[in-house]
Design a protein around this motif. Structure first.
Motif, PDB file in Angstrom:
ATOM      1  N   TRP A 175     -31.544 -18.801   9.270  1.00 29.54           N
ATOM      2  CA  TRP A 175     -31.533 -19.090   7.839  1.00 29.54           C
ATOM      3  C   TRP A 175     -30.114 -19.001   7.317  1.00 29.54           C
ATOM      4  CZ3 TRP A 175     -36.111 -16.193   4.982  1.00 29.54           C
ATOM      5  CH2 TRP A 175     -37.336 -16.790   5.362  1.00 29.54           C
ATOM      6  N   PHE A 176     -29.583 -20.149   6.923  1.00 33.61           N
ATOM      7  CA  PHE A 176     -28.288 -20.319   6.253  1.00 33.61           C
ATOM      8  C   PHE A 176     -27.168 -19.462   6.849  1.00 33.61           C
ATOM      9  CE2 PHE A 176     -31.285 -17.895   3.554  1.00 33.61           C
ATOM     10  CZ  PHE A 176     -30.649 -16.681   3.351  1.00 33.61           C
ATOM     11  N   GLY A 177     -27.045 -19.504   8.171  1.00 31.97           N
ATOM     12  CA  GLY A 177     -25.979 -18.758   8.843  1.00 31.97           C
ATOM     13  C   GLY A 177     -24.706 -19.584   8.993  1.00 31.97           C
ATOM     14  N   GLU A 217     -16.878  -7.562  18.551  1.00 30.71           N
ATOM     15  CA  GLU A 217     -17.704  -6.360  18.709  1.00 30.71           C
ATOM     16  C   GLU A 217     -19.147  -6.598  18.248  1.00 30.71           C
ATOM     17  OE1 GLU A 217     -16.617  -3.758  20.313  1.00 30.71           O
ATOM     18  OE2 GLU A 217     -14.596  -4.589  20.480  1.00 30.71           O
ATOM     19  N   GLN A 218     -19.319  -7.406  17.207  1.00 30.68           N
ATOM     20  CA  GLN A 218     -20.684  -7.703  16.745  1.00 30.68           C
ATOM     21  C   GLN A 218     -21.473  -8.450  17.810  1.00 30.68           C
ATOM     22  OE1 GLN A 218     -17.886  -8.331  14.982  1.00 30.68           O
ATOM     23  NE2 GLN A 218     -18.072  -6.806  13.349  1.00 30.68           N
ATOM     24  N   ALA A 219     -20.797  -9.326  18.536  1.00 32.64           N
ATOM     25  CA  ALA A 219     -21.458 -10.033  19.636  1.00 32.64           C
ATOM     26  C   ALA A 219     -21.927  -9.050  20.703  1.00 32.64           C
ATOM     27  CB  ALA A 219     -20.504 -11.054  20.257  1.00 32.64           C
ATOM     28  N   TYR A 220     -21.065  -8.102  21.031  1.00 31.14           N
ATOM     29  CA  TYR A 220     -21.425  -7.113  22.040  1.00 31.14           C
ATOM     30  C   TYR A 220     -22.615  -6.270  21.576  1.00 31.14           C
ATOM     31  CZ  TYR A 220     -16.680  -8.193  23.722  1.00 31.14           C
ATOM     32  OH  TYR A 220     -15.553  -8.822  24.166  1.00 31.14           O
ATOM     33  N   ASP A 221     -22.639  -5.948  20.284  1.00 30.14           N
ATOM     34  CA  ASP A 221     -23.735  -5.124  19.757  1.00 30.14           C
ATOM     35  C   ASP A 221     -25.084  -5.827  19.886  1.00 30.14           C
ATOM     36  OD1 ASP A 221     -21.857  -3.212  19.052  1.00 30.14           O
ATOM     37  OD2 ASP A 221     -21.858  -3.712  16.920  1.00 30.14           O
ATOM     38  N   VAL A 222     -25.149  -7.080  19.435  1.00 33.20           N
ATOM     39  CA  VAL A 222     -26.457  -7.750  19.426  1.00 33.20           C
ATOM     40  C   VAL A 222     -26.903  -8.122  20.832  1.00 33.20           C
ATOM     41  CG1 VAL A 222     -26.256  -8.538  17.042  1.00 33.20           C
ATOM     42  CG2 VAL A 222     -25.409 -10.013  18.879  1.00 33.20           C
ATOM     43  N   LYS A 223     -25.963  -8.441  21.703  1.00 38.17           N
ATOM     44  CA  LYS A 223     -26.349  -8.733  23.076  1.00 38.17           C
ATOM     45  C   LYS A 223     -26.836  -7.467  23.785  1.00 38.17           C
ATOM     46  CE  LYS A 223     -23.845 -12.971  24.108  1.00 38.17           C
ATOM     47  NZ  LYS A 223     -24.890 -13.629  24.905  1.00 38.17           N
ATOM     48  N   ALA A 224     -26.196  -6.345  23.486  1.00 37.11           N
ATOM     49  CA  ALA A 224     -26.648  -5.078  24.064  1.00 37.11           C
ATOM     50  C   ALA A 224     -28.053  -4.750  23.579  1.00 37.11           C
ATOM     51  CB  ALA A 224     -25.690  -3.952  23.697  1.00 37.11           C
ATOM     52  N   HIS A 261     -26.098 -16.272  11.582  1.00 39.76           N
ATOM     53  CA  HIS A 261     -24.985 -16.575  12.477  1.00 39.76           C
ATOM     54  C   HIS A 261     -25.167 -15.893  13.825  1.00 39.76           C
ATOM     55  CE1 HIS A 261     -20.963 -15.081  14.008  1.00 39.76           C
ATOM     56  NE2 HIS A 261     -20.924 -16.364  14.262  1.00 39.76           N
ATOM     57  N   LEU A 262     -25.509 -14.603  13.801  1.00 35.85           N
ATOM     58  CA  LEU A 262     -25.668 -13.876  15.055  1.00 35.85           C
ATOM     59  C   LEU A 262     -26.885 -14.363  15.835  1.00 35.85           C
ATOM     60  CD1 LEU A 262     -24.681 -10.303  13.845  1.00 35.85           C
ATOM     61  CD2 LEU A 262     -23.400 -11.764  15.426  1.00 35.85           C
ATOM     62  N   ALA A 263     -27.951 -14.744  15.136  1.00 35.91           N
ATOM     63  CA  ALA A 263     -29.121 -15.292  15.823  1.00 35.91           C
ATOM     64  C   ALA A 263     -28.760 -16.594  16.529  1.00 35.91           C
ATOM     65  CB  ALA A 263     -30.263 -15.513  14.836  1.00 35.91           C
ATOM     66  N   ALA A 264     -28.036 -17.475  15.827  1.00 40.85           N
ATOM     67  CA  ALA A 264     -27.624 -18.734  16.437  1.00 40.85           C
ATOM     68  C   ALA A 264     -26.670 -18.490  17.601  1.00 40.85           C
ATOM     69  CB  ALA A 264     -26.961 -19.623  15.389  1.00 40.85           C
TER      70      ALA A 264
END
Length: 215
Positions: free
Chosen positions: A94-96, A25-32, A61-64
């Motif tokens: 940064w340190f993800g 779900e976090q992937a879907y959030d940031v891509k949206a 992590h989400l940025a990468a």
């Protein structure tokens, strides 16, 4: 804030935490969020072809993940603006975390126990990391690395007791092996969320990196 003062348009995007929702779900959030910003670029007066993403720790992590999984159909979700690209043009990590299944073995003595059922990584996956390896693979930025990925700036302290320094090392190596431009800076003695990361020298490194690909 320092990038705003240098003339960049900056958006702080939100996503659901693991207490509210489990991966992906976090992937879907940031891509949206990326798709929304790109679809509304004219409204907000910025260039839809010049997006950089950055974050620290889970945000790193989400940025990468965004950097390597641009337009990967099965990870896009359906939260809005279908058909708009989720690709970005530069990444500051940064340190993800990256490969959640390796965090325990890479951890420093006395560091966090990542494979326990109540670790942050297990909470994200909805169960112990080593019992969710298939799901962990979908959360791993290395899974999607290829030569079309954008340039990366990776910064990590070698005294990080929460996210092992090795998590950034394996990401940098995978990107380099794929032919992606990577700059990795190890900050000696720096812990997780260490104030050293926000020293003027490191802010300058971020500004110069982003400027090369965005301005």
């Amino acid at each position: 804030l320092f990038l705003v003062n240098k003339g960049f348009a900056v958006a702080s995007i939100q996503h659901r935490f693991s207490a509210e929702a489990k991966w992906p779900e976090q992937a879907y959030d940031v891509k949206a969020a990326i798709r929304f910003l790109r679809a509304n670029a004219a409204k907000y007066n910025f260039n839809p072809d010049r997006f950089a993403v950055g974050g620290d720790s889970s945000g790193g992590h989400l940025a990468a993940f965004l950097g390597t999984s641009g337009d990967v159909k099965e990870m896009e979700g359906n939260l809005g603006n279908p058909g708009v690209s989720s690709r970005v043009q530069a990444v500051v990590d940064w340190f993800g975390p990256t490969d959640l299944t390796l965090m325990q073995q890479q951890s420093l003595p006395g560091g966090m126990a990542h494979d326990t059922p109540n670790s942050p990584e297990s909470s994200l996956l909805g169960g112990p990391v080593q019992e969710r390896k298939d799901l962990a693979k979908t959360a791993n930025p290395l899974t999607y690395v290829d030569k079309t990925d954008p340039p990366f700036l990776i910064m990590h302290g070698d005294n990080d007791m929460l996210v092992p320094w090795g998590q950034s090392v394996i990401l940098a190596k995978a990107l380099i092996d794929a032919g992606v431009e990577v700059s990795m800076k190890t900050i000696p003695g720096a812990a997780h969320e260490d104030p050293k990361f926000r020293a003027p020298e490191n802010q300058r490194i971020v500004e110069e990196f982003v400027s090369r690909f965005i301005k």
